[in-house]
Design a protein around this motif. Structure first.
Motif: not given
Length: 196
Positions: A101-102, A117, A1, A97-99, A32, A105, A93-95
């Motif tokens: 991380e984005q 980005s 992570m 975590e994905e958001v 999202w 960044t 749905d792990n979204s």
């Protein structure tokens, strides 16, 4: 992570970077799907859109005003808590975590006045809204105006209902018996369906 340590040693984020980061957060949240579904279905009440905007502002404030490192787990926990409280929803749905991380960044880039980005998000054109596409698919299969159900659930129900109808269309239908004088209909026994 991933964990961001940029906030520990660097200075505060510039006003330009803060504004650009806010725009980037808004662009990410606008795409999202899980968040847009709870907003469209007013899971947070009539002010669901305002609650989504408040979530954007809270995340931006966390990045711009909190001192020290910005950790992935802290951001995920904060977003999860706010979504649960504001929309009475849990995204499994792990979204989140994905958001997260984005967003981390994008924050790192903004601290260095690099916005690649966010530029990609600005320039990429989403082909329609995922929520309206889901709703359109559900609407093609379901003529009711009810929006109480989750789109995924209603689509699954529609598919489950469609399959038996298709199978029933493959065999001839027996004529329905007419009701008797009292309004009762005698249903004939089903033959050939047991374990003979």
């Amino acid at each position: 992570m991933a964990a961001s340590n940029a906030g520990a040693g660097g200075g505060p984020i510039s006003a330009e970077a803060s504004a650009t980061l806010g725009e980037g957060i808004g662009l990410v949240f606008g795409r999202w799907t899980a968040l847009q579904i709870v907003v469209e279905n007013q899971c947070g009440g009539r002010d669901s859109r305002a609650k989504a905007d408040q979530l954007t502002a809270s995340i931006l404030s966390w990045f711009c005003n909190s001192k020290g490192p910005h950790y992935f787990e802290d951001l995920v926990d904060m977003m999860d808590a706010e979504i649960s409280e504001s929309f009475n929803a849990d995204f499994e749905d792990n979204s989140i975590e994905e958001v997260a991380e984005q967003l981390l960044t994008m924050h790192e880039e903004c601290l260095q006045s690099a916005y690649s980005s966010i530029e990609k998000l600005r320039n990429s054109h989403v082909q329609g809204n995922a929520v309206s596409q889901s709703r359109q698919i559900a609407g093609d299969n379901d003529n009711s105006d009810s929006s109480d159900d989750d789109d995924d659930v209603s689509m699954m129900d529609d598919e489950a209902v469609a399959a038996p109808e298709e199978m029933a269309g493959d065999r001839p239908r027996p004529s329905r018996p007419a009701p008797d004088a009292n309004g009762w209909t005698v249903v004939p026994p089903r033959r050939g369906r047991g374990n003979n």
